[in-house]
Design a protein around this motif. Structure first.
Motif, PDB file in Angstrom:
ATOM      1  N   ILE A  91     -25.358  75.776 -43.720  1.00 41.75           N
ATOM      2  CA  ILE A  91     -24.928  75.124 -44.966  1.00 41.75           C
ATOM      3  C   ILE A  91     -23.510  74.564 -44.823  1.00 41.75           C
ATOM      4  CG2 ILE A  91     -24.018  77.145 -46.195  1.00 41.75           C
ATOM      5  CD1 ILE A  91     -26.217  74.376 -47.705  1.00 41.75           C
ATOM      6  N   ASN A  92     -22.681  75.207 -44.002  1.00 40.66           N
ATOM      7  CA  ASN A  92     -21.341  74.666 -43.740  1.00 40.66           C
ATOM      8  C   ASN A  92     -21.432  73.326 -43.005  1.00 40.66           C
ATOM      9  OD1 ASN A  92     -21.094  77.846 -43.504  1.00 40.66           O
ATOM     10  ND2 ASN A  92     -19.151  77.095 -44.270  1.00 40.66           N
ATOM     11  N   LEU A  93     -22.409  73.207 -42.109  1.00 40.79           N
ATOM     12  CA  LEU A  93     -22.602  71.943 -41.393  1.00 40.79           C
ATOM     13  C   LEU A  93     -23.026  70.845 -42.360  1.00 40.79           C
ATOM     14  CD1 LEU A  93     -24.472  73.290 -38.228  1.00 40.79           C
ATOM     15  CD2 LEU A  93     -22.040  72.707 -38.439  1.00 40.79           C
ATOM     16  N   VAL A  94     -23.911  71.189 -43.290  1.00 41.44           N
ATOM     17  CA  VAL A  94     -24.357  70.220 -44.295  1.00 41.44           C
ATOM     18  C   VAL A  94     -23.186  69.826 -45.195  1.00 41.44           C
ATOM     19  CG1 VAL A  94     -25.831  69.908 -46.325  1.00 41.44           C
ATOM     20  CG2 VAL A  94     -26.766  70.964 -44.251  1.00 41.44           C
ATOM     21  N   GLY A 100     -17.975  63.912 -45.263  1.00 40.76           N
ATOM     22  CA  GLY A 100     -17.584  62.812 -44.385  1.00 40.76           C
ATOM     23  C   GLY A 100     -17.206  63.195 -42.970  1.00 40.76           C
ATOM     24  N   VAL A 101     -17.392  64.432 -42.579  1.00 40.55           N
ATOM     25  CA  VAL A 101     -17.071  64.872 -41.221  1.00 40.55           C
ATOM     26  C   VAL A 101     -18.130  64.318 -40.269  1.00 40.55           C
ATOM     27  CG1 VAL A 101     -16.885  66.889 -39.721  1.00 40.55           C
ATOM     28  CG2 VAL A 101     -15.885  66.943 -42.017  1.00 40.55           C
ATOM     29  N   ARG A 102     -17.691  63.652 -39.193  1.00 38.94           N
ATOM     30  CA  ARG A 102     -18.647  63.025 -38.283  1.00 38.94           C
ATOM     31  C   ARG A 102     -18.473  63.411 -36.819  1.00 38.94           C
ATOM     32  NH1 ARG A 102     -20.565  62.763 -42.495  1.00 38.94           N
ATOM     33  NH2 ARG A 102     -21.300  60.960 -43.641  1.00 38.94           N
ATOM     34  N   SER A 103     -17.362  63.999 -36.424  1.00 36.67           N
ATOM     35  CA  SER A 103     -17.172  64.372 -35.017  1.00 36.67           C
ATOM     36  C   SER A 103     -16.972  65.884 -34.900  1.00 36.67           C
ATOM     37  CB  SER A 103     -15.951  63.657 -34.430  1.00 36.67           C
ATOM     38  OG  SER A 103     -14.752  64.210 -34.938  1.00 36.67           O
ATOM     39  N   ARG A 104     -17.150  66.378 -33.696  1.00 39.50           N
ATOM     40  CA  ARG A 104     -16.956  67.821 -33.474  1.00 39.50           C
ATOM     41  C   ARG A 104     -15.502  68.215 -33.675  1.00 39.50           C
ATOM     42  NH1 ARG A 104     -21.560  70.374 -29.983  1.00 39.50           N
ATOM     43  NH2 ARG A 104     -23.126  68.793 -30.340  1.00 39.50           N
ATOM     44  N   THR A 114     -12.199  76.705 -33.470  1.00 41.35           N
ATOM     45  CA  THR A 114     -11.965  75.898 -32.268  1.00 41.35           C
ATOM     46  C   THR A 114     -13.194  75.053 -31.937  1.00 41.35           C
ATOM     47  OG1 THR A 114     -12.794  77.585 -30.754  1.00 41.35           O
ATOM     48  CG2 THR A 114     -10.433  77.693 -31.330  1.00 41.35           C
ATOM     49  N   GLU A 115     -12.981  74.000 -31.171  1.00 40.05           N
ATOM     50  CA  GLU A 115     -14.113  73.174 -30.735  1.00 40.05           C
ATOM     51  C   GLU A 115     -15.059  73.984 -29.844  1.00 40.05           C
ATOM     52  OE1 GLU A 115     -13.515  68.854 -29.873  1.00 40.05           O
ATOM     53  OE2 GLU A 115     -11.387  69.431 -30.034  1.00 40.05           O
ATOM     54  N   ASP A 116     -14.518  74.863 -29.018  1.00 29.78           N
ATOM     55  CA  ASP A 116     -15.370  75.717 -28.185  1.00 29.78           C
ATOM     56  C   ASP A 116     -16.265  76.602 -29.050  1.00 29.78           C
ATOM     57  OD1 ASP A 116     -14.383  74.699 -25.813  1.00 29.78           O
ATOM     58  OD2 ASP A 116     -12.936  76.328 -25.518  1.00 29.78           O
ATOM     59  N   TYR A 117     -15.718  77.092 -30.154  1.00 27.66           N
ATOM     60  CA  TYR A 117     -16.502  77.936 -31.061  1.00 27.66           C
ATOM     61  C   TYR A 117     -17.631  77.126 -31.689  1.00 27.66           C
ATOM     62  CZ  TYR A 117     -17.247  81.918 -34.174  1.00 27.66           C
ATOM     63  OH  TYR A 117     -17.781  83.005 -34.828  1.00 27.66           O
ATOM     64  N   LEU A 145     -25.557  66.794 -32.397  1.00 26.45           N
ATOM     65  CA  LEU A 145     -25.335  67.359 -33.726  1.00 26.45           C
ATOM     66  C   LEU A 145     -25.325  66.232 -34.754  1.00 26.45           C
ATOM     67  CD1 LEU A 145     -24.800  69.774 -35.527  1.00 26.45           C
ATOM     68  CD2 LEU A 145     -22.366  69.499 -35.062  1.00 26.45           C
ATOM     69  N   VAL A 146     -26.354  66.232 -35.606  1.00 26.91           N
ATOM     70  CA  VAL A 146     -26.509  65.203 -36.631  1.00 26.91           C
ATOM     71  C   VAL A 146     -27.098  65.866 -37.860  1.00 26.91           C
ATOM     72  CG1 VAL A 146     -27.682  63.046 -37.251  1.00 26.91           C
ATOM     73  CG2 VAL A 146     -26.941  63.402 -34.907  1.00 26.91           C
ATOM     74  N   VAL A 147     -26.612  65.475 -39.021  1.00 25.22           N
ATOM     75  CA  VAL A 147     -27.172  65.934 -40.287  1.00 25.22           C
ATOM     76  C   VAL A 147     -27.757  64.716 -40.997  1.00 25.22           C
ATOM     77  CG1 VAL A 147     -26.697  67.018 -42.506  1.00 25.22           C
ATOM     78  CG2 VAL A 147     -25.463  67.799 -40.455  1.00 25.22           C
TER      79      VAL A 147
END
Length: 151
Positions: A91-94, A100-104, A114-117, A145-147
């Motif tokens: 749900i956090n990813l959604v 508007g978040v689009r990149s890792r 972190t990006e590694d996490y 990774l796409v929503v």
């Protein structure tokens, strides 16, 4: 900050403090006490380590330091999974997508990890769910990774 919110949220369950740790350890859990290495460079890294140590509190039993035993490795995995679900839940990813978040990189900043996490969490979800997961009116694909919103 998410790190502080985690501490406040669990302060009745465990005592958390920061101090230098030896032997390359970044965090340690024992008897309702968590120590986070005070030399960690970023709050995001401390947040990731804290979530895993909280995962140990909520999911593991006994001394699991000897990772040559399969049952200890399984408990380690449970603790990490608890952390992934807590910090990078589906749900956090959604919600990140909706905001508007689009990149890792943006996702790591948004979730204060972190990006590694993020990479490790996505790998965990892919193993758990396969290539994608449906939640509410959304489909979350894990690679890439796409929503997507269902119509």
């Amino acid at each position: 900050m998410r790190y502080e919110r985690l501490i406040i949220e669990t302060e009745k369950e465990v005592k958390i403090k920061e101090k230098p740790l030896k032997y390359g350890l970044k965090g340690l859990y024992k008897n309702r006490k968590i120590i986070i290495d005070s030399r960690l460079k970023t709050t995001a890294e401390k947040t990731c380590i804290l979530s895993e140590e909280l995962g140990h509190h909520f999911t593991t039993v006994g001394n699991i330091i000897d990772q040559s035993k399969i049952e200890n490795r399984q408990q380690e995995r449970k603790a990490r999974a608890w952390g992934y679900e807590k910090l990078v839940g589906i749900i956090n990813l959604v919600n990140a997508y909706k905001d508007g978040v689009r990149s890792r990189f943006e996702l790591a900043e948004y979730l204060e990890v972190t990006e590694d996490y993020i990479e490790d969490a996505i790998k965990y979800y892919k193993e758990k769910h396969g290539l994608y997961c449906e939640i509410d009116n959304y489909i979350v694909y894990f690679e890439p990774l796409v929503v997507l919103e269902k119509l």
